[in-house]
Design a protein around this motif. Structure first.
Motif, PDB file in Angstrom:
ATOM      1  N   ASP A 155       0.830  -1.201   0.000  1.00 40.59           N
ATOM      2  CA  ASP A 155       0.000   0.000   0.000  1.00 40.59           C
ATOM      3  C   ASP A 155       0.868   1.255   0.000  1.00 40.59           C
ATOM      4  O   ASP A 155       1.771   1.393   0.801  1.00 40.59           O
ATOM      5  N   ASP A 213      -6.047   5.496  -0.947  1.00 37.03           N
ATOM      6  CA  ASP A 213      -7.187   4.597  -1.096  1.00 37.03           C
ATOM      7  C   ASP A 213      -7.453   4.385  -2.581  1.00 37.03           C
ATOM      8  O   ASP A 213      -6.724   4.861  -3.437  1.00 37.03           O
ATOM      9  N   ALA A 253      -3.695   7.143   9.078  1.00 40.45           N
ATOM     10  CA  ALA A 253      -3.569   5.956   9.913  1.00 40.45           C
ATOM     11  C   ALA A 253      -4.511   5.976  11.105  1.00 40.45           C
ATOM     12  O   ALA A 253      -4.696   4.977  11.760  1.00 40.45           O
ATOM     13  N   ASP A 269      -1.517   1.178  14.771  1.00 42.43           N
ATOM     14  CA  ASP A 269      -1.677   2.539  14.253  1.00 42.43           C
ATOM     15  C   ASP A 269      -0.936   3.550  15.123  1.00 42.43           C
ATOM     16  O   ASP A 269      -0.315   4.486  14.609  1.00 42.43           O
ATOM     17  N   THR A 300       4.075   2.780   3.013  1.00 48.69           N
ATOM     18  CA  THR A 300       3.301   2.330   4.163  1.00 48.69           C
ATOM     19  C   THR A 300       2.771   0.938   3.877  1.00 48.69           C
ATOM     20  O   THR A 300       2.660   0.532   2.722  1.00 48.69           O
ATOM     21  N   SER A 317      -0.423  -1.667   5.080  1.00 46.02           N
ATOM     22  CA  SER A 317      -1.679  -1.859   5.790  1.00 46.02           C
ATOM     23  C   SER A 317      -2.255  -3.180   5.314  1.00 46.02           C
ATOM     24  O   SER A 317      -2.876  -3.256   4.266  1.00 46.02           O
ATOM     25  N   ARG A 318      -2.011  -4.212   6.095  1.00 38.77           N
ATOM     26  CA  ARG A 318      -2.456  -5.557   5.719  1.00 38.77           C
ATOM     27  C   ARG A 318      -3.149  -6.168   6.917  1.00 38.77           C
ATOM     28  O   ARG A 318      -2.526  -6.371   7.949  1.00 38.77           O
ATOM     29  N   ASP A 339      -4.623  -6.335  10.213  1.00 38.64           N
ATOM     30  CA  ASP A 339      -4.427  -5.419  11.335  1.00 38.64           C
ATOM     31  C   ASP A 339      -2.982  -4.970  11.479  1.00 38.64           C
ATOM     32  O   ASP A 339      -2.662  -4.168  12.357  1.00 38.64           O
ATOM     33  N   ARG A 352       0.499  -3.005  10.512  1.00 43.82           N
ATOM     34  CA  ARG A 352       0.843  -1.716   9.915  1.00 43.82           C
ATOM     35  C   ARG A 352       2.355  -1.615   9.786  1.00 43.82           C
ATOM     36  O   ARG A 352       3.095  -2.146  10.612  1.00 43.82           O
ATOM     37  N   TYR A 361       5.679   1.111   8.108  1.00 41.82           N
ATOM     38  CA  TYR A 361       6.048   2.435   7.619  1.00 41.82           C
ATOM     39  C   TYR A 361       7.549   2.430   7.364  1.00 41.82           C
ATOM     40  O   TYR A 361       8.327   1.851   8.135  1.00 41.82           O
TER      41      TYR A 361
END
Length: 165
Positions: free
Chosen positions: A20, A24, A32, A105, A125, A127-128, A130, A132, A134
């Protein structure tokens, strides 16, 4: 063993480049912090405001002796062992694993804030489910990579790696 850990950290950084990008499906940046927990002012201010209201317990300790200001253990975090120092073509660095009661987060927001304060720019970043992640860097030799994964009925597991340039 150290080479294996560095290889794992390097692999995680490469994998994150394919994950990601922080947008979106419509191309708008993804914050986040869940929108339902934000005030209108915080939503307008973006991730920096969300990071500022994150709970912390105590000061952040350096992840290892000589680690840069952005490579710290999340306040209240419990290291699973000593940091593994390393040397790469980018310079000295390290990797450490720890647990914290903070959410993924919150962990990522904390490191995003520290990276920005150190002049690092976001690279990617993750986001998979739950989990996270960076990563940030300066385009040269400084790099920060953090992956926070929740554990069922347990604390969040965090893997932090860095180079100091």
């Amino acid at each position: 063993m150290k080479r294996m850990l560095w290889a794992a950290a390097f692999s995680a950084a490469i994998v994150m480049t394919g994950c990601d990008t922080g947008a979106d499906k419509a191309g708008a940046p993804v914050d986040a912090t869940p929108a339902e927990n934000q005030t209108d002012a915080e939503a307008a201010a973006g991730p920096a405001a969300a990071a500022a209201r994150m709970p912390t317990t105590g000061p952040a300790a350096p992840a290892a002796t000589g680690a840069p200001e952005y490579a710290v253990i999340y306040p209240g975090g419990a290291p699973k062992g000593e940091a593994t120092p390393g040397m790469s073509p980018a310079g000295p660095g390290g990797i450490v694993e720890f647990t914290t009661d903070a959410t993924p987060d919150q962990v990522v927001g904390f490191y995003r804030q520290r990276a920005e304060a150190a002049g690092l720019k976001p690279i990617n970043t993750l986001s998979r489910d739950d989990a996270r992640g960076y990563s940030a860097g300066d385009g040269g030799n400084k790099l920060l990579n953090v992956v926070a994964t929740p554990v069922d009925d347990g604390p969040t597991d965090v893997l932090l790696s860095w180079t100091g340039g």
